[in-house]
Structure formats: structure tokens, C-alpha cells
Write a protein that holds these residues in place. Structure first.
Motif, PDB file in Angstrom:
ATOM      1  N   HIS A 179      29.996  22.974  23.529  1.00 16.12           N
ATOM      2  CA  HIS A 179      30.115  22.912  24.995  1.00 16.12           C
ATOM      3  C   HIS A 179      28.982  22.145  25.647  1.00 16.12           C
ATOM      4  CE1 HIS A 179      32.370  26.528  23.794  1.00 16.12           C
ATOM      5  NE2 HIS A 179      33.204  26.133  24.713  1.00 16.12           N
ATOM      6  N   PHE A 180      27.921  21.951  24.915  1.00 16.01           N
ATOM      7  CA  PHE A 180      26.808  21.159  25.442  1.00 16.01           C
ATOM      8  C   PHE A 180      26.015  20.614  24.255  1.00 16.01           C
ATOM      9  CE2 PHE A 180      25.514  25.593  25.140  1.00 16.01           C
ATOM     10  CZ  PHE A 180      24.328  25.521  24.417  1.00 16.01           C
ATOM     11  N   ASP A 181      25.341  19.507  24.537  1.00 13.90           N
ATOM     12  CA  ASP A 181      24.534  18.854  23.512  1.00 13.90           C
ATOM     13  C   ASP A 181      23.138  18.732  24.097  1.00 13.90           C
ATOM     14  OD1 ASP A 181      23.278  17.058  21.835  1.00 13.90           O
ATOM     15  OD2 ASP A 181      25.103  15.898  21.466  1.00 13.90           O
ATOM     16  N   LEU A 182      22.169  19.342  23.445  1.00 15.12           N
ATOM     17  CA  LEU A 182      20.833  19.385  24.035  1.00 15.12           C
ATOM     18  C   LEU A 182      20.123  18.027  24.024  1.00 15.12           C
ATOM     19  CD1 LEU A 182      19.662  22.935  22.941  1.00 15.12           C
ATOM     20  CD2 LEU A 182      20.354  22.161  25.212  1.00 15.12           C
ATOM     21  N   SER A 183      20.766  17.002  23.457  1.00 15.30           N
ATOM     22  CA  SER A 183      20.203  15.658  23.584  1.00 15.30           C
ATOM     23  C   SER A 183      20.615  15.020  24.910  1.00 15.30           C
ATOM     24  CB  SER A 183      20.659  14.777  22.419  1.00 15.30           C
ATOM     25  OG  SER A 183      22.054  14.587  22.480  1.00 15.30           O
ATOM     26  N   GLU A 184      21.650  15.583  25.561  1.00 15.18           N
ATOM     27  CA  GLU A 184      22.058  15.026  26.859  1.00 15.18           C
ATOM     28  C   GLU A 184      21.964  16.030  28.008  1.00 15.18           C
ATOM     29  OE1 GLU A 184      26.833  15.748  27.208  1.00 15.18           O
ATOM     30  OE2 GLU A 184      26.224  13.782  26.476  1.00 15.18           O
ATOM     31  N   ALA A 185      21.850  17.309  27.679  1.00 16.29           N
ATOM     32  CA  ALA A 185      21.790  18.336  28.732  1.00 16.29           C
ATOM     33  C   ALA A 185      20.461  19.070  28.636  1.00 16.29           C
ATOM     34  CB  ALA A 185      22.939  19.324  28.560  1.00 16.29           C
ATOM     35  N   SER A 186      19.851  19.344  29.782  1.00 17.72           N
ATOM     36  CA  SER A 186      18.651  20.181  29.791  1.00 17.72           C
ATOM     37  C   SER A 186      19.062  21.642  29.682  1.00 17.72           C
ATOM     38  CB  SER A 186      17.870  19.959  31.082  1.00 17.72           C
ATOM     39  OG  SER A 186      18.583  20.513  32.171  1.00 17.72           O
TER      40      SER A 186
END
Lengths: 311, 311
Positions: A54-61
Motif C-alpha cells: 500500500h505504500f513504498d517508503l522510497s516514495e512516501a514519508s
């Protein structure tokens, strides 16, 4: 209604049919409604967001992850035209996380909680002893907002199929920073008599198929009427993006044509309302293109379990 | 009250103090209470169980994991002497899981739901796209059971400190198949005036320290009075096992001595009630051994975040 998740959910539902006096709305809708007697009820939803899915920590803080986890549940409250009341959040922490990361996540949770007056009332923090990514679960309570909660079941032949906002392209960024349509949903439900509502989380083609399945009706979409977002317009196939991308978190609802006209006449919010089709006899979703040609539209939105052998 | 989890939880709580009219019980107790007006309220808890941390699939079946995930939340309902109402379950699935595994998990969830009349009302199923273990989150609603919910805050100097059942050794198997003390908690609260209550999930030494911290009192435990389970008796240090093992899921509660006598005279259940100490002036937990020597007892139960740099 062909997704693997839908099929296993239906299987679960039939294992233990719930007493409709205790649970007026149960498994299979955006939230479950629990009757408390004396005319009071609460609704509850639960959503788990997983790192890499649901999220990728390389693009989302982490702050954005916190916001998104709350906003997805707030969108469930909106999907039923209910008023958010409180949230509880569970966090599964990967190795190496400390208070700094927890505080960033918390900041995003509070941003959504403050904005939608849905306080964080409790939670659970736990850590992976073995390898595991960040997992954030939000369970949220809401209450009816002066009218009966809207479900996926009530669509009637002849209803206009409507959406808020433009669709598609959420992966370009909107999926991390969207505005759950809480006030819009309550305004719709209190301005006109809508027959069904949900939020578009997996994509219009899949979510409209759910309304059709549960309401035992069909749907005809007008290709030219579908509002396409700027982000979707920049993709190779803007229409496919608007139909299937998922994570739009816009409202999808149906209501008689005269009710839609009444709604439009009373509507003064910046979010656009668009009629994109009609509820028809039959089952499944069809699409009518510019030339008038009608074809069957398969649910091609996000399926959480599609790669798995389910049922 | 020194665990890393407690400290970060307190930090969260002070960032946004909750309105006690809306949230009579909020962050820091076993459940949060949400006021709905007209004399109605609900309580909510959320708990995330992670593979490798809370269960190991080499020793636990998926059916047991499903049961345990529900039972841990049912124990939270018991901790406040409230009546479970409904559960919603989120599942994060590792790669390779299919309907077979989901159905095993579901079977255990239903076993607990049926036994405690707490139906599964909804859920969320999602899959890891990257590496991740099984994550199961249960959010559960309860309602007051004819009396005010009991919290960790009300312990008074002079109270007897009491527990249900024997303590320790849950890792030998009980942690997968325990009986949440739902009916016992309601029976205690309706038979006598208890001042505080919680469930022992992290271990007596840590959980009693939480009651002391929140009630602003101290505790003196009588070593000889602590009921030690058969599983704990087989360990190298039975007393340490009873004090620190965690996952006992027994009730820990305090009440005036005359109320404890009244409670015992009315108690006809098979689960033992034992007075193991007294609430005293001061702070922290002390232990009095057979010879009368008194020493300080550090919270040495399970700390979900102890290995991390927290605050």
C-alpha cells in the motif's frame, strides 16, 4: 463481483449469518453496523496497510503513511455517509524502528484525526522479531449522520450512477494525500435520496461491479461522461486508468434522476458531481463508447488476492 | 511503569488530550470508551499479532492463531469488566497463502467468536508484495455490563491485590489456548465494588506497575501467596515465571478487604480468586518473601519495544 477477495469474503459471510437485529449492516459492505439499542448504533471498519503493498517508503514519508492509513478508513466512513467518531491504530514495527519513526507516523495520523475530528483514542505497538515490513492497521468508528447509512445494496434500475471528483492516476501521488469525502457524502445523503453508495478504493470497474452484484442489477457506463483526472490524462491509456487504477477514494453512488437534479441544484461544494451512467436490468457492468457501441467491462481494478488460489 | 511501550504511549496521549466528555476512558487503558449520548457508550480495543513475535507457526496451528488473536482482545474486554459485542479482523498474508490457510485462521476466529458470543462482523484481507510474516489484527467492541467499566486508575491504599487463576508458564502452551475471563470479570464487578482491574498480558510485575503508576499508589506483593501454575512450577525459577512470563491473560484487580470477603462468599466459579498483596502508599511494586524481607520488584515482563531506543 469476481475478485478473489470478494469470493472469500462471501464465503466467510455465509459461515455465520449475522442477526440483522444486532447487525443491520454486516460483512461485505464498507463498514459493519452494530445496534446498541435505544435508537443508537455505531459502525466499524478495519484496514491494514502493508509496506510494499500500500505504500513504498522510497516514495512516501512515514508522515504520509500515517495520514493515508487514517484517510483510507475515513473514506470508509464517507462511503456510508456516516460521521467519523474515533480511531484506534495498531502498528507492527520493522527492526530498527525507534521513537523517531513512530513520532513521524503519529504526526500523519494526527493530521487526519484533527482535520476530520476523528481522534486517535487508543492503539497497540508491537515489533517484528523476524523479518517483516511496516504494518499499520486503523480501526475506525462512525455514527449515522442524521440519516440511515448508505450501503452497496440499494441501487435501483433507472438510477443515475454518479461519482465525485475525477478518476484515475492516483499512483502519481494522490493515493498518499487524498481528501476523504466525508462532508460531501453527508451532504449528498442529506440533500437527496440516494439508493446506494461506496468509495472507489479498488477502481471504478471493480467497485461498480460490487454495487451491481449486491443490488442485483446491471450498470451501463457512458464512456464520454467519465471524468478523467489530469494525472490519468497523462498516462498511455487515460480511460483504462480512470476505470481501473484504484485508490481514487472518490464516492460512487446511485440515485433516481430527479433526485440527482435536486442534488445538483443544492450543491455548492468545489468537488464535482458527475453522472457517468445508468443502473439497468441484468448483471455486470457495460460500457457505451462515443459511437454508441456497448461492450462488457470486466472488473480490472486492484484485487488484493488475485495472485492466489482462492476458492 | 517503565516500559518503552508505556513511555511512547504516554507521549502520544499528551500530544492530543482527549475530551473526557467524549472519551471517558482513553489512551493508556485496556480499551478506550466512546460516549454516544443518551446514556450509551461503546469501548474499543485493537491488538496486532505478528508471526515470530506472538506466535510461531512451527508450534501453533493457524486455527490456534485465529483463536489467540480473538482471545487476546476478549481478554481486554474482560480487563474492564465489559461485555464483548463484535470483532473486525484484518489479515496481512505472506506470499504463498491461499484460501486453505485463510479458512484455518477463520475457523479459530469463529471458535472464539461463538464461545464468547462476539461475532465477526467484518474484516480486511491483504497480501505482502514484499517479504513479511502473517499479521493478524483484531479490533473489538464491548459495552458496559451493567456497571461502570473498571480501569487501571482507581486502586486505593489498603486494597487487596487479587488475581484469577494461577500465573506463569504460559509459553508451555496456555498462550495459544487460554480462556479470556469475560464472565469472571463481570461476576467480580457485579458481586463487589472493585476499584481497579486489568488483564495480565505482559506479566504480573509489569502490569501491576501500570496499575500503581496510573493510580498513583504502591503495591506490596506477598511472595508466598502468589499462585504458581503447574507449567511455571516445572521451570527453573517458578516465582520468576509467575511474576514475569506474560500472556497469562488472568485478571488483576484491587478492592477493599471487606469487598474481597463479600466477593469470595458469593463466588461459585471454578476459577480461583487469590489475594496476593496490598495496595500501599508510595509508588512501584515491592515483594515480601517468606522471611518477611521486602525488596523492590522491577517490571520484568514482556516489553514490546524494549530493544529499541524509545524516547
Amino acid at each position: 463481483m469476481n475478485s478473489a477477495e470478494d469470493r472469500i469474503t462471501e464465503w466467510f459471510a455465509v459461515q455465520r449469518p449475522l442477526d440483522p437485529a444486532r447487525f443491520p449492516i454486516a460483512i461485505g459492505d464498507d463498514m459493519a453496523q452494530v445496534n446498541l439499542g435505544a435508537g443508537k448504533s455505531v459502525l466499524i471498519t478495519t484496514d491494514m496497510l502493508l509496506e510494499g503493498t500500500h505504500f513504498d517508503l522510497s516514495e512516501a514519508s512515514l508522515e504520509q503513511v500515517g495520514y493515508k492509513s487514517m484517510a483510507a478508513s475515513l473514506s470508509d466512513c464517507a462511503a456510508m455517509a456516516t460521521r467519523p467518531l474515533a480511531a484506534v491504530v495498531s502498528v507492527g514495527l520493522p527492526a530498527g524502528y525507534a521513537s523517531k519513526q513512530l513520532k513521524q507516523l503519529h504526526k500523519g495520523i494526527l493530521r487526519a484525526a484533527d482535520k476530520y475530528d476523528c481522534p486517535l483514542a487508543g492503539g497497540d505497538i508491537t515489533s517484528w522479531q523476524k523479518n517483516g515490513g511496516l504494518a499499520v492497521n486503523v480501526a475506525m468508528l462512525s455514527v449515522p449522520a442524521g440519516c440511515e447509512p448508505l450501503t452497496r445494496k440499494g441501487a435501483k434500475v433507472g438510477d443515475c450512477i454518479c461519482v465525485t471528483g475525477p478518476l484515475g492516476g492516483s499512483r502519481a501521488g494522490k493515493h498518499l494525500d487524498f481528501e476523504p469525502r466525508v462532508e460531501e457524502a453527508i451532504a449528498i445523503a442529506s440533500s437527496a435520496k440516494a439508493n446506494s453508495m461506496m468509495d472507489i478504493s479498488d477502481g471504478l470497474s471493480s467497485d461498480l461491479a460490487r454495487i451491481c452484484h449486491q443490488s442485483k442489477v446491471g450498470a451501463l457506463l457512458f464512456q464520454d461522461a467519465i471524468p478523467i483526472s489530469e494525472a490519468a490524462a497523462r498516462t498511455a491509456d487515460p480511460l483504462a486508468s480512470a476505470l481501473n487504477d484504484g485508490e481514487d477514494y472518490e464516492l460512487l453512488f446511485t440515485l433516481p434522476e430527479n433526485e440527482f437534479k435536486k442534488l445538483l441544484s443544492r450543491w455548492h461544494r468545489p468537488v464535482a458531481l458527475t453522472c457517468i451512467g445508468s443502473i439497468v436490468e441484468g448483471r455486470g457492468v457495460k460500457l457505451r463508447d462515443s459511437s454508441g457501441h456497448i461492450s462488457s467491462l470486466k472488473p480490472a481494478g486492484y484485487d488484493h488476492l488475485s495472485k492466489k488460489e482462492i476458492l
